[in-house]
Scaffold this active site. Structure first.
Site, PDB file in Angstrom:
ATOM      1  CD  GLU A 103      -2.028  -1.347   2.411  1.00  0.00           C
ATOM      2  OE1 GLU A 103      -0.716  -2.195   3.106  1.00  0.00           O
ATOM      3  OE2 GLU A 103      -2.639  -2.715   1.975  1.00  0.00           O
ATOM      4  CE1 TYR A 115       7.475   0.618  -3.785  1.00  0.00           C
ATOM      5  CE2 TYR A 115       5.783   2.203  -3.085  1.00  0.00           C
ATOM      6  CZ  TYR A 115       6.883   1.117  -2.469  1.00  0.00           C
ATOM      7  OH  TYR A 115       6.830   1.615  -1.578  1.00  0.00           O
TER       8      TYR A 115
HETATM    9  C1  LIG Z   1      10.649   6.635  -2.504  1.00  0.00           C
HETATM   10  C2  LIG Z   1      11.356   6.272  -2.435  1.00  0.00           C
HETATM   11  C3  LIG Z   1      11.867   5.126  -1.792  1.00  0.00           C
HETATM   12  C4  LIG Z   1      12.359   6.605  -4.059  1.00  0.00           C
HETATM   13  O1  LIG Z   1      13.786   6.174  -3.469  1.00  0.00           O
HETATM   14  P1  LIG Z   1      14.941   6.918  -4.505  1.00  0.00           P
HETATM   15  O2  LIG Z   1      15.997   5.556  -4.304  1.00  0.00           O
HETATM   16  O3  LIG Z   1      14.811   8.222  -4.732  1.00  0.00           O
HETATM   17  O4  LIG Z   1      14.035   6.406  -6.306  1.00  0.00           O
HETATM   18  P2  LIG Z   1      15.079   5.835  -7.519  1.00  0.00           P
HETATM   19  O5  LIG Z   1      16.235   6.376  -8.096  1.00  0.00           O
HETATM   20  O6  LIG Z   1      15.338   4.140  -7.791  1.00  0.00           O
HETATM   21  O7  LIG Z   1      14.045   6.157  -8.556  1.00  0.00           O
HETATM   22  C5  LIG Z   1      13.539   5.247  -9.292  1.00  0.00           C
HETATM   23  C6  LIG Z   1      12.763   5.403  -9.706  1.00  0.00           C
HETATM   24  O8  LIG Z   1      11.269   5.956  -9.604  1.00  0.00           O
HETATM   25  C7  LIG Z   1      10.946   6.740 -10.201  1.00  0.00           C
HETATM   26  N1  LIG Z   1      11.353   8.303  -8.768  1.00  0.00           N
HETATM   27  C8  LIG Z   1      11.348   8.071  -7.626  1.00  0.00           C
HETATM   28  N2  LIG Z   1      11.563   9.156  -7.096  1.00  0.00           N
HETATM   29  C9  LIG Z   1      10.673  10.213  -7.916  1.00  0.00           C
HETATM   30  C10 LIG Z   1      10.022  10.619  -8.092  1.00  0.00           C
HETATM   31  N3  LIG Z   1      11.128  12.470  -6.786  1.00  0.00           N
HETATM   32  N4  LIG Z   1       9.802  12.162  -8.560  1.00  0.00           N
HETATM   33  C11 LIG Z   1       9.375  11.295  -9.664  1.00  0.00           C
HETATM   34  N5  LIG Z   1       9.902  10.301 -10.124  1.00  0.00           N
HETATM   35  C12 LIG Z   1      10.521   8.829  -8.959  1.00  0.00           C
HETATM   36  C13 LIG Z   1      11.431   7.347 -11.573  1.00  0.00           C
HETATM   37  O9  LIG Z   1      10.686   6.656 -12.891  1.00  0.00           O
HETATM   38  C14 LIG Z   1      12.716   6.753 -10.961  1.00  0.00           C
HETATM   39  O10 LIG Z   1      13.311   6.335 -12.413  1.00  0.00           O
HETATM   40  P3  LIG Z   1      14.261   7.357 -12.413  1.00  0.00           P
HETATM   41  O11 LIG Z   1      15.423   8.136 -11.826  1.00  0.00           O
HETATM   42  O12 LIG Z   1      15.906   6.873 -13.738  1.00  0.00           O
HETATM   43  O13 LIG Z   1      13.284   9.212 -13.428  1.00  0.00           O
HETATM   44  C15 LIG Z   1      12.089   7.475  -1.817  1.00  0.00           C
HETATM   45  O14 LIG Z   1      11.885   8.511  -2.609  1.00  0.00           O
HETATM   46  C16 LIG Z   1      11.499   7.629  -0.287  1.00  0.00           C
HETATM   47  O15 LIG Z   1      12.451   7.345   0.411  1.00  0.00           O
HETATM   48  N6  LIG Z   1      10.479   8.012   0.019  1.00  0.00           N
HETATM   49  C17 LIG Z   1      10.046   8.197   1.177  1.00  0.00           C
HETATM   50  C18 LIG Z   1       9.672   7.383   1.804  1.00  0.00           C
HETATM   51  C19 LIG Z   1       8.332   6.761   1.262  1.00  0.00           C
HETATM   52  O16 LIG Z   1       7.778   7.578   0.775  1.00  0.00           O
HETATM   53  N7  LIG Z   1       8.195   5.204   1.062  1.00  0.00           N
HETATM   54  C20 LIG Z   1       7.410   4.606   0.272  1.00  0.00           C
HETATM   55  C21 LIG Z   1       6.392   4.415   1.258  1.00  0.00           C
HETATM   56  S1  LIG Z   1       5.024   2.912   0.853  1.00  0.00           S
END
Ligand SMILES: CC(C)(COP(=O)(O)OP(=O)(O)OC[C@H]1O[C@@H](n2cnc3c(N)ncnc32)[C@H](O)[C@@H]1OP(=O)(O)O)[C@@H](O)C(=O)NCCC(=O)NCCS
Length: 150
Positions: A103, A115
């Site tokens: 979720e 995701y």
């Molecule tokens: C969600 C989270 C885990 C993503 O981690 P991350 O290491 O920054 O993500 P990645 O660099 O692996 O991103 C992979 C892809 O996801 C998408 N993406 C990730 N963050 C994004 C953003 N801020 N804006 C747009 N697309 C995004 C993109 O498609 C990205 O690929 P690209 O960079 O080639 O465009 C991070 O933002 C986080 O920790 N957020 C707070 C906690 C959270 O929300 N957890 C999920 C709870 S369900």
């Protein structure tokens, strides 16, 4: 970048990320109890000796439920979340799990896009699932993970 199983010695750093990330963070005790369950798997990403991110899932009856996904703020947008979840999917595959679900807050576009980049699809809404603040959840599934490319 090293992706490995979480150990209890990681929990101070993990909980510090947890606290700066979520409005309703898990405590060290929550993580400890959950890590001790045989069906649960937790991974951390280590970069130069620091914990940059973590995730976990509960696997039972061919289904896995993902929770606690986070990447430390300064390490975001470097594909760490993507690599970490890819490893989690491979771990689930090796345990014979067929599909994974999670979720996510409906407003959490970065996570939803991450995701979706991994192949998860939206399957419905859980109304008012979250508190602090109250918000609905998007339910997502990754089906047929045994076909997920390595
Ligand atoms: C969600 C989270 C885990 C993503 O981690 P991350 O290491 O920054 O993500 P990645 O660099 O692996 O991103 C992979 C892809 O996801 C998408 N993406 C990730 N963050 C994004 C953003 N801020 N804006 C747009 N697309 C995004 C993109 O498609 C990205 O690929 P690209 O960079 O080639 O465009 C991070 O933002 C986080 O920790 N957020 C707070 C906690 C959270 O929300 N957890 C999920 C709870 S369900």
């Amino acid at each position: 970048m090293l992706i490995r199983k979480m150990i209890e010695g990681d929990l101070a750093e993990v909980c510090s990320i947890e606290q700066e990330t979520f409005s309703d963070p898990w405590s060290e005790e929550d993580f400890c109890n959950s890590m001790r369950e045989a069906n649960n798997t937790y991974l951390v990403v280590e970069i130069e000796g620091m914990i940059a991110g973590y995730c976990g899932y509960w696997g039972i009856c061919e289904e896995g439920y993902i929770y606690n996904v986070a990447v430390k703020k300064e390490f975001r947008r470097h594909h760490i979340g993507y690599q970490m979840l890819k490893e989690l999917i491979n771990d689930a595959k090796s345990r014979g799990i067929a599909s994974l679900t999670l979720e996510v807050r409906i407003s959490n576009e970065p996570a939803i896009l991450l995701y979706e980049a991994l192949g998860f699809e939206r399957a419905g809404i859980r109304k008012d699932f979250y508190t602090k603040p109250k918000e609905s959840a998007v339910i997502m599934w990754l089906k047929a993970i045994q076909q997920f490319p390595l």
